[in-house]
Enzyme design. Structure first.
Site: not given
Ligand code: CP3
Length: 354
Positions: A34, A38, A47, A84, A160
């Site tokens: 990650r 944000r 974004r 994602d 999910y």
């Molecule tokens: O920088 C990176 O790692 C690349 C992008 C990336 C995202 N999600 C972007 C994202 C990666 C590799 C993921 C993987 C992901 N997504 C996982 C596995 C990693 C972990 O954290 O366990 C999971 C479980 C998800 C599902 C997911 N996506 C959730 C639960 C959420 C909401 C919670 C949160 O962290 O915001 C997301 C949204 C998400 N995925 C965001 C980003 C940057 C935030 C959304 C936004 O910017 O509005």
């Protein structure tokens, strides 16, 4: 993947790929789960240009920029594709939405009829922009920085799909897995096929390593770990390797605990991500010398920075010297992390003594 691919090849190979192939470059390569997101002000600005998070992920121009933002700011050894894990259910036709400050919301799938409504008819077409993102990023990355593609592992994506949201107690998925093993196996099968196809496409596009995020492996009932985590992961590793034998695969079964050794032995992953609950030094003694380890600084230490982060980082480095190793966090960067702390951490890791 053996010791013959040692340090001497380092000059021609990206450090991340060298470690994934069993080499021991030192200081170790480093990237952060990650690392885009944000906590970066430039990400928050970007974004606002997309109406929805899915649209953001599926617009190459925006996703390329989000992937590159951390690379422009920090001397990282890898970029991770901006996308994602929930793009897979989206591309199969499940309704997926990301609600601000609440996380993902899905219309849950809990029976065979709902599963039957999923379709692969537009799967490749829906995900085609991801391939454009990969190509665009590859064209702009510095020569020594590798591009990692990724997907969620079937169990984690299924949590999910069945729960309909994050942050639940996983009571629905556990109930379904015990009560309706036929339905549950059919769902995992669909995910094995879709995820394999998606990762193969990412390899076709130019991803140089692939990570399977099994973020919720820690809540799998012990009696289901083999069928819900190990077997589906092994099938994906087999399918991806058949298409792209040159691409190393990193498994991240977060919370796998006592199952970690079996996971490594039976899935065939080239490298394994270690969470911050697990001792790297102990895992090092349990896995074959050729399997790279990745991890495992607590993201809270990165958020807070300072002496506690430095001490723990030195301890991790000392325990992994001489073993194929990629420095990372034990889970993703927290949103409240000051970007300066990332620079501070990279200084510590990259200044590690030879
Ligand atoms: O920088 C990176 O790692 C690349 C992008 C990336 C995202 N999600 C972007 C994202 C990666 C590799 C993921 C993987 C992901 N997504 C996982 C596995 C990693 C972990 O954290 O366990 C999971 C479980 C998800 C599902 C997911 N996506 C959730 C639960 C959420 C909401 C919670 C949160 O962290 O915001 C997301 C949204 C998400 N995925 C965001 C980003 C940057 C935030 C959304 C936004 O910017 O509005």
């Amino acid at each position: 993947m053996n010791g013959m691919l040692g340090n001497d090849l380092g000059c021609s190979m990206k450090p991340l790929l060298e470690a994934l192939r069993g080499g021991t470059p030192w200081p170790p390569p480093v990237w952060l789960m990650r690392q885009a997101g944000r906590y970066l002000p430039e990400y928050r600005a970007l974004r606002t240009k997309a109406q929805s998070f899915i649209h953001f992920c599926l617009t190459p121009e925006l996703a390329i920029e989000a992937t590159l933002q951390p690379i422009r700011r920090f001397p990282l050894d890898a970029a991770i594709l901006f996308a994602d894990i929930l793009l897979v259910p989206h591309a199969l036709g499940q309704e997926v939405a990301f609600v601000a400050n609440e996380g993902p919301k899905l219309v849950p799938i809990r029976d065979a009829a709902a599963l039957a409504r999923l379709s692969t008819a537009s799967f490749a077409e829906t995900l085609a922009p991801v391939m454009e993102t990969i190509k665009g990023v590859r064209a702009e990355l510095p020569d020594d920085v590798a591009l990692i593609g990724f997907a969620g592992a079937p169990w984690t994506v299924a949590t999910y799909m069945i729960e309909g949201e994050g942050g639940s107690d996983f009571e629905n998925i556990r109930g379904v897995a015990y009560r309706e093993p036929g339905f549950f196996a059919a769902l995992l099968d669909r995910l094995v096929e879709a995820t394999s196809a998606y990762l193969i496409l990412q390899g076709d596009g130019g991803a140089e390593a692939l990570q399977l995020f099994d973020s919720w492996a820690g809540v799998v009932p012990a009696s289901l770990f083999e069928s819900a985590v190990i077997a589906p992961t092994a099938r994906i590793v087999g399918a991806v390797r058949a298409a792209h034998p040159e691409i190393p695969i990193i498994g991240f079964p977060r919370g796998a605990g006592s199952h970690l050794k079996t996971y490594v032995e039976q899935t065939g992953v080239d490298a394994v991500g270690i969470d911050f609950m697990t001792s790297l030094a102990r895992v090092r003694n349990e896995v074959p010398e050729s399997v790279a380890l990745q991890g495992n600084l607590d993201p809270v230490l990165l958020r807070d920075g300072g002496a506690a982060m430095a001490n723990e980082t030195r301890g991790i480095l000392a325990s992994m010297h001489g073993h194929p190793f990629i420095f990372n966090l034990g889970h993703g960067v927290l949103q409240t992390t000051p970007p300066e702390h990332v620079a501070e951490l990279l200084n510590l890791v990259q200044g590690a003594r030879k």
